[in-house]
Design a protein around this motif. Sequence first.
Motif, PDB file in Angstrom:
ATOM      1  N   GLN A 112      71.659   9.220   4.655  1.00 16.41           N
ATOM      2  CA  GLN A 112      71.478  10.421   3.990  1.00 16.41           C
ATOM      3  C   GLN A 112      70.534  11.583   4.741  1.00 16.41           C
ATOM      4  OE1 GLN A 112      70.868  11.040  -0.102  1.00 16.41           O
ATOM      5  NE2 GLN A 112      71.736   8.908  -0.691  1.00 16.41           N
ATOM      6  N   LEU A 113      69.430  10.981   5.447  1.00 13.59           N
ATOM      7  CA  LEU A 113      68.589  11.737   6.189  1.00 13.59           C
ATOM      8  C   LEU A 113      68.996  12.022   7.652  1.00 13.59           C
ATOM      9  CD1 LEU A 113      64.838  10.505   5.948  1.00 13.59           C
ATOM     10  CD2 LEU A 113      65.748  12.677   5.352  1.00 13.59           C
ATOM     11  N   PHE A 114      70.034  11.160   8.040  1.00 13.34           N
ATOM     12  CA  PHE A 114      70.927  11.416   9.322  1.00 13.34           C
ATOM     13  C   PHE A 114      71.519  12.738   8.956  1.00 13.34           C
ATOM     14  CE2 PHE A 114      70.561   6.863  10.792  1.00 13.34           C
ATOM     15  CZ  PHE A 114      69.208   6.965  11.341  1.00 13.34           C
TER      16      PHE A 114
ATOM     17  N   ALA B 162      73.485  16.856  -3.914  1.00 12.24           N
ATOM     18  CA  ALA B 162      73.927  15.410  -3.914  1.00 12.24           C
ATOM     19  C   ALA B 162      73.338  14.432  -3.480  1.00 12.24           C
ATOM     20  CB  ALA B 162      75.523  15.287  -3.479  1.00 12.24           C
ATOM     21  N   ALA B 163      72.112  14.800  -2.742  1.00  7.05           N
ATOM     22  CA  ALA B 163      71.198  13.761  -2.237  1.00  7.05           C
ATOM     23  C   ALA B 163      70.212  12.953  -3.130  1.00  7.05           C
ATOM     24  CB  ALA B 163      70.171  14.091  -1.044  1.00  7.05           C
ATOM     25  N   ASP B 164      69.816  11.788  -2.729  1.00  9.72           N
ATOM     26  CA  ASP B 164      69.194  11.070  -3.384  1.00  9.72           C
ATOM     27  C   ASP B 164      67.677  11.601  -3.566  1.00  9.72           C
ATOM     28  OD1 ASP B 164      66.598   8.879  -3.399  1.00  9.72           O
ATOM     29  OD2 ASP B 164      68.360   7.609  -3.841  1.00  9.72           O
ATOM     30  N   LYS B 165      66.947  11.652  -4.827  1.00 12.15           N
ATOM     31  CA  LYS B 165      65.826  12.434  -4.930  1.00 12.15           C
ATOM     32  C   LYS B 165      64.625  11.979  -4.012  1.00 12.15           C
ATOM     33  CE  LYS B 165      64.083   9.353  -8.477  1.00 12.15           C
ATOM     34  NZ  LYS B 165      63.776   9.037  -9.933  1.00 12.15           N
ATOM     35  N   ARG B 166      64.593  11.106  -3.493  1.00  6.75           N
ATOM     36  CA  ARG B 166      63.767  10.506  -2.358  1.00  6.75           C
ATOM     37  C   ARG B 166      63.802  11.276  -1.367  1.00  6.75           C
ATOM     38  NH1 ARG B 166      64.617   4.234  -3.960  1.00  6.75           N
ATOM     39  NH2 ARG B 166      66.689   5.384  -4.126  1.00  6.75           N
ATOM     40  N   VAL B 167      65.405  11.504  -0.811  1.00  6.81           N
ATOM     41  CA  VAL B 167      65.508  12.193   0.182  1.00  6.81           C
ATOM     42  C   VAL B 167      65.259  13.629   0.217  1.00  6.81           C
ATOM     43  CG1 VAL B 167      67.279  13.067   1.763  1.00  6.81           C
ATOM     44  CG2 VAL B 167      67.239  10.814   1.236  1.00  6.81           C
ATOM     45  N   VAL B 168      65.341  14.364  -0.958  1.00 12.69           N
ATOM     46  CA  VAL B 168      65.208  15.629  -1.456  1.00 12.69           C
ATOM     47  C   VAL B 168      63.582  15.780  -1.262  1.00 12.69           C
ATOM     48  CG1 VAL B 168      65.345  17.514  -3.232  1.00 12.69           C
ATOM     49  CG2 VAL B 168      67.099  15.954  -2.788  1.00 12.69           C
ATOM     50  N   ALA B 169      63.000  14.915  -1.677  1.00 11.60           N
ATOM     51  CA  ALA B 169      61.489  15.211  -1.705  1.00 11.60           C
ATOM     52  C   ALA B 169      60.738  15.139  -0.327  1.00 11.60           C
ATOM     53  CB  ALA B 169      61.059  13.895  -2.625  1.00 11.60           C
TER      54      ALA B 169
ATOM     55  N   ASP C 295      72.008  16.112  10.798  1.00 11.50           N
ATOM     56  CA  ASP C 295      73.279  16.804  11.417  1.00 11.50           C
ATOM     57  C   ASP C 295      73.583  18.241  10.784  1.00 11.50           C
ATOM     58  OD1 ASP C 295      73.811  14.601  12.887  1.00 11.50           O
ATOM     59  OD2 ASP C 295      75.145  13.756  11.232  1.00 11.50           O
ATOM     60  N   ALA C 296      73.165  18.543   9.604  1.00 11.95           N
ATOM     61  CA  ALA C 296      73.431  19.763   8.983  1.00 11.95           C
ATOM     62  C   ALA C 296      72.502  20.821   9.667  1.00 11.95           C
ATOM     63  CB  ALA C 296      73.176  19.657   7.569  1.00 11.95           C
TER      64      ALA C 296
ATOM     65  N   SER D  30      63.307   4.779  10.718  1.00 14.78           N
ATOM     66  CA  SER D  30      62.336   4.019   9.870  1.00 14.78           C
ATOM     67  C   SER D  30      63.051   3.528   8.589  1.00 14.78           C
ATOM     68  CB  SER D  30      61.231   4.940   9.462  1.00 14.78           C
ATOM     69  OG  SER D  30      60.624   5.300  10.852  1.00 14.78           O
ATOM     70  N   ALA D  31      63.854   4.392   7.821  1.00 15.71           N
ATOM     71  CA  ALA D  31      64.169   3.938   6.676  1.00 15.71           C
ATOM     72  C   ALA D  31      65.168   2.732   6.926  1.00 15.71           C
ATOM     73  CB  ALA D  31      64.956   4.989   5.901  1.00 15.71           C
ATOM     74  N   VAL D  32      66.190   2.775   8.045  1.00 11.34           N
ATOM     75  CA  VAL D  32      67.213   1.563   8.417  1.00 11.34           C
ATOM     76  C   VAL D  32      66.298   0.500   8.642  1.00 11.34           C
ATOM     77  CG1 VAL D  32      69.027   1.184   9.787  1.00 11.34           C
ATOM     78  CG2 VAL D  32      68.729   3.522   8.832  1.00 11.34           C
ATOM     79  N   LEU D  33      65.204   0.425   9.426  1.00 11.73           N
ATOM     80  CA  LEU D  33      64.519  -0.573   9.899  1.00 11.73           C
ATOM     81  C   LEU D  33      63.914  -1.271   8.729  1.00 11.73           C
ATOM     82  CD1 LEU D  33      62.947   0.793  13.236  1.00 11.73           C
ATOM     83  CD2 LEU D  33      64.782  -0.900  13.008  1.00 11.73           C
ATOM     84  N   GLY D  34      63.459   0.005   7.633  1.00 11.56           N
ATOM     85  CA  GLY D  34      62.973  -0.803   6.397  1.00 11.56           C
ATOM     86  C   GLY D  34      63.634  -1.618   5.963  1.00 11.56           C
ATOM     87  N   ALA D  35      65.174  -1.323   5.885  1.00  9.71           N
ATOM     88  CA  ALA D  35      66.198  -2.173   5.146  1.00  9.71           C
ATOM     89  C   ALA D  35      66.356  -3.399   5.798  1.00  9.71           C
ATOM     90  CB  ALA D  35      67.469  -1.316   5.097  1.00  9.71           C
ATOM     91  N   ALA D  36      66.233  -3.349   7.147  1.00  9.36           N
ATOM     92  CA  ALA D  36      66.309  -4.617   7.889  1.00  9.36           C
ATOM     93  C   ALA D  36      65.242  -5.646   7.611  1.00  9.36           C
ATOM     94  CB  ALA D  36      66.477  -4.215   9.448  1.00  9.36           C
TER      95      ALA D  36
END
Length: 270
Positions: free
Chosen positions: A33-35, A71-78, A39-40, A104-110
């Motif tokens: 979502q941050l990506f 429509a974004a996750d509230k954490r992304v909005v914040a 892009d936007a 960093s979020a993607v690496l956090g998931a990994a």
Amino acid sequence: MRGTSRASLAVLSRTWEPAVSKAKGRALDLGTQLFAVVDALDATPSLLRALSDPAAAGDAKAQLVADVLTAADKRVVAVVQEAARQRWSADRDLADALETLGRSAVLGAAEAAGELDTVEEELFRLTRALNGQREVRAALTDPMAPPASRADLVEAIFGGGARAATLALTRRAAAAPRGHRFVAALGHLTDLIAERRDRQVANVMTASPLTDAQAGRLKQLLGRVLGREVALNITVDSRVVGGLKVQSGADVVDATVLARLADARRQLAS
């Protein structure tokens, strides 16, 4: 990034990383979502200027974020709202910071899945596979090719055997290079992994394979010099006549015969 932007990114990271840790497997979606937000912003310079305008009130910019990211996750909005409240040395730095937080979020998931070591190894193998492949590297950042085609090329190189986080990051690097070369983007990802572990990655180039004992001694030596745990990425290259070359971040230690000969020639010429 210059000083002001670096400080702002540090503020965002301190609030973003706990959110990523709590999200665990969902962190991959947060990164995606941050990506999309980046892009936007890249596609709408006026929006980027509005959010990074130091003269505009922080609350007004935060409300603009809420109005746009419905429509974004509230954490992304914040975190985007917090980014809008920060000060940036250049407009683009705000988007660059969000790109870094997405990675960093993607690496956090990994990391939550226990796959960070595997992702690091897959990135290194991809970097090594692209050595000498000039045409492939050019195709991965060809501005005339559709972004999806460049991303699909990365996945084809992996042959479907990479982890989800690796594919998300490398497809992103190909689809949205944002002015960076693909291999350089892979290096930045490796640095981010190192930061997550509070350790430094040392890329070692040597003429012949190191024994486990030699690699262990080198790792200990570099660890003492750098003051932290060191991970070694070792590449064997026949062009290295003797000795080895170590690069860790901006630091380069070149103890190869070729380097010593080149240094001697420079001294003789001076």
